[in-house]
Scaffold this motif. Structure first.
Motif, mmCIF file in Angstrom:
data_model
loop_
_atom_site.group_PDB
_atom_site.id
_atom_site.type_symbol
_atom_site.label_atom_id
_atom_site.label_comp_id
_atom_site.label_asym_id
_atom_site.label_seq_id
_atom_site.Cartn_x
_atom_site.Cartn_y
_atom_site.Cartn_z
ATOM 1 N N GLY A 142 -42.133 -3.072 -12.835
ATOM 2 C CA GLY A 142 -41.513 -3.934 -11.707
ATOM 3 C C GLY A 142 -42.110 -5.226 -11.595
ATOM 4 O O GLY A 142 -42.964 -5.717 -12.257
ATOM 5 N N PRO A 143 -41.958 -5.914 -10.336
ATOM 6 C CA PRO A 143 -42.432 -7.243 -9.827
ATOM 7 C C PRO A 143 -43.689 -6.699 -9.139
ATOM 8 O O PRO A 143 -43.768 -5.912 -8.188
ATOM 9 N N TYR A 144 -44.800 -7.609 -9.015
ATOM 10 C CA TYR A 144 -45.955 -7.205 -8.486
ATOM 11 C C TYR A 144 -46.363 -8.781 -7.823
ATOM 12 O O TYR A 144 -46.267 -9.646 -8.392
ATOM 13 N N ALA A 145 -47.537 -8.270 -6.626
ATOM 14 C CA ALA A 145 -48.180 -9.602 -6.133
ATOM 15 C C ALA A 145 -49.661 -9.361 -6.830
ATOM 16 O O ALA A 145 -49.897 -8.536 -7.319
ATOM 17 N N ILE A 146 -50.217 -10.437 -6.863
ATOM 18 C CA ILE A 146 -51.547 -10.557 -7.491
ATOM 19 C C ILE A 146 -52.569 -11.239 -6.565
ATOM 20 O O ILE A 146 -52.212 -12.705 -6.067
ATOM 21 N N HIS A 147 -53.605 -10.466 -5.980
ATOM 22 C CA HIS A 147 -54.341 -10.945 -4.822
ATOM 23 C C HIS A 147 -53.852 -11.540 -3.975
ATOM 24 O O HIS A 147 -54.028 -12.521 -3.296
ATOM 25 N N GLY A 148 -52.666 -10.781 -3.382
ATOM 26 C CA GLY A 148 -51.860 -11.143 -2.124
ATOM 27 C C GLY A 148 -50.967 -12.386 -2.414
ATOM 28 O O GLY A 148 -50.279 -12.889 -1.869
ATOM 29 N N VAL A 149 -50.797 -12.996 -3.550
ATOM 30 C CA VAL A 149 -49.861 -13.884 -4.027
ATOM 31 C C VAL A 149 -48.532 -13.828 -4.973
ATOM 32 O O VAL A 149 -48.975 -12.618 -5.875
ATOM 33 N N ILE A 150 -47.438 -14.035 -4.289
ATOM 34 C CA ILE A 150 -46.364 -13.564 -4.957
ATOM 35 C C ILE A 150 -45.622 -14.657 -5.752
ATOM 36 O O ILE A 150 -45.599 -15.731 -5.124
ATOM 37 N N ILE A 174 -51.203 -5.729 -7.259
ATOM 38 C CA ILE A 174 -51.766 -5.277 -8.504
ATOM 39 C C ILE A 174 -53.206 -4.594 -8.249
ATOM 40 O O ILE A 174 -53.670 -3.434 -8.608
ATOM 41 N N PHE A 175 -53.957 -5.327 -7.279
ATOM 42 C CA PHE A 175 -55.491 -4.786 -6.950
ATOM 43 C C PHE A 175 -55.324 -3.574 -6.079
ATOM 44 O O PHE A 175 -56.372 -2.767 -6.150
ATOM 45 N N GLU A 176 -54.325 -3.549 -5.460
ATOM 46 C CA GLU A 176 -54.237 -2.295 -4.489
ATOM 47 C C GLU A 176 -53.781 -1.215 -5.217
ATOM 48 O O GLU A 176 -54.446 -0.074 -5.033
ATOM 49 N N LEU A 177 -53.344 -1.324 -6.337
ATOM 50 C CA LEU A 177 -52.830 -0.294 -7.135
ATOM 51 C C LEU A 177 -54.049 0.077 -8.166
ATOM 52 O O LEU A 177 -54.270 1.352 -8.390
ATOM 53 N N LYS A 183 -59.630 5.676 -7.498
ATOM 54 C CA LYS A 183 -59.878 6.839 -6.737
ATOM 55 C C LYS A 183 -59.552 8.116 -7.657
ATOM 56 O O LYS A 183 -59.916 9.334 -7.420
ATOM 57 N N ASN A 184 -58.311 7.976 -8.385
ATOM 58 C CA ASN A 184 -57.872 9.098 -9.552
ATOM 59 C C ASN A 184 -58.511 8.965 -10.714
ATOM 60 O O ASN A 184 -57.706 9.482 -11.575
ATOM 61 N N ASN A 185 -59.665 8.426 -10.979
ATOM 62 C CA ASN A 185 -60.197 8.342 -12.229
ATOM 63 C C ASN A 185 -59.531 7.660 -13.205
ATOM 64 O O ASN A 185 -59.339 8.301 -14.690
ATOM 65 N N MET A 186 -58.636 6.608 -12.975
ATOM 66 C CA MET A 186 -57.855 5.937 -13.891
ATOM 67 C C MET A 186 -58.168 4.202 -13.976
ATOM 68 O O MET A 186 -58.802 3.859 -12.832
ATOM 69 N N VAL A 187 -57.930 3.919 -15.135
ATOM 70 C CA VAL A 187 -58.428 2.549 -15.039
ATOM 71 C C VAL A 187 -56.715 1.670 -15.449
ATOM 72 O O VAL A 187 -56.171 2.187 -16.307
ATOM 73 N N LEU A 188 -56.946 0.440 -15.133
ATOM 74 C CA LEU A 188 -55.778 -0.529 -15.454
ATOM 75 C C LEU A 188 -56.252 -1.036 -16.752
ATOM 76 O O LEU A 188 -57.147 -1.820 -17.090
ATOM 77 N N GLU A 189 -55.591 -0.567 -18.150
ATOM 78 C CA GLU A 189 -55.892 -1.007 -19.222
ATOM 79 C C GLU A 189 -55.182 -2.104 -20.015
ATOM 80 O O GLU A 189 -55.766 -2.852 -20.395
ATOM 81 N N LYS A 190 -54.070 -2.336 -19.310
ATOM 82 C CA LYS A 190 -53.002 -3.557 -19.873
ATOM 83 C C LYS A 190 -52.235 -4.064 -18.822
ATOM 84 O O LYS A 190 -51.444 -3.120 -18.262
#
Ligand SMILES: C[S@@+](CC[C@H](N)C(=O)[O-])C[C@H]1O[C@@H](n2cnc3c(N)ncnc32)[C@H](O)[C@@H]1O
Length: 208
Positions: A142-150, A174-177, A183-190
């Motif tokens: 989908g489309p996302y914001a990055i550090h509050g910037v769209i 993205i940083f909120e995600l 919190k769920n023991n997951m990492v953003l890998e890519k």
């Protein structure tokens, strides 16, 4: 709203499938669940490309769920399970009741997190983490914001349009995600740039 995303899904399914080919080996067998399958355009397309894998569609909306079931039945794909009702914001225990397989390799979610209340996104991370195997992936498109910037301007306009439809909707950061992932023991890998100013975010579950 359906007509808006129907044609977008016809276009983006090819691009998303190209990324799936980097994640899954088409000769191997995986268990894949889709949250918010809509009319099933993606899952039917992917199931034909990855015949060895078992695909589990889900939907929250009863009308879409009927349409999804009709489409899956018409395609007669033996590797697609019957579509089930699932609200992403449900507690993990209800996810497990709906999606009865014990351990998924991949959970996909396409164009939902900006068009649902944030509770659905929180539930998506909690629920996906509860059904994924160790090293399994949660793939978001989908489309996302990055550090509050769209950006670019078309995504800013889309964000405002979503907010005008429902104040609880809007592009997620993205940083909120990533915070939800941790919190769920997951990492953003890519993070993969996709056409039309969309992205694929690939989160990996670190331990079961
Ligand atoms: C823009 S449509 C995308 C549908 C499909 N993924 C596609 O790309 O063709 C958004 C979808 O999110 C679903 N949805 C909204 N809130 C949801 C929730 N809380 N849990 C699960 N699905 C939800 C809607 O019913 C709809 O199918």
């Amino acid at each position: 709203m359906a007509t808006h995303w129907f044609s977008a899904s016809e276009r983006n399914k090819h691009h998303i499938c190209d990324v799936l080919k980097q994640v899954l080996n088409s000769n191997d067998s995986y268990s894949v669940a889709e949250v918010a399958s809509g009319h099933g355009q993606h899952i039917c397309f992917f199931a034909k490309e990855f015949r060895q894998s078992v695909w589990s569609p889900t939907e929250i909306n009863a009308e879409y769920l009927n349409r999804l079931t009709e489409n899956v039945n018409r395609e007669q794909l033996s590797n697609v399970k019957p579509a089930v009702l699932l609200d992403a914001s449900w507690e993990p225990s209800r996810w497990k009741e709906s999606l009865s397989v014990n351990g998924y390799d991949l959970v996909i979610n396409i164009n939902m997190v900006h068009i649902s209340p944030f509770e659905a996104t929180i539930g998506l991370f909690n629920g996906a983490a509860s059904i994924l195997k160790q090293n399994g992936y949660l793939l978001l498109y989908g489309p996302y914001a990055i550090h509050g910037v769209i950006s670019p301007e078309s995504n800013v306009k889309f964000h405002h349009w979503l907010k005008s439809k429902c104040t609880e909707w809007g592009l997620r950061d993205i940083f909120e995600l990533e915070t939800l992932a941790h919190k769920n023991n997951m990492v953003l890998e890519k993070t993969i740039d996709m056409p039309a100013n969309n992205k694929i975010l690939l989160f990996r579950k670190l331990s079961a």
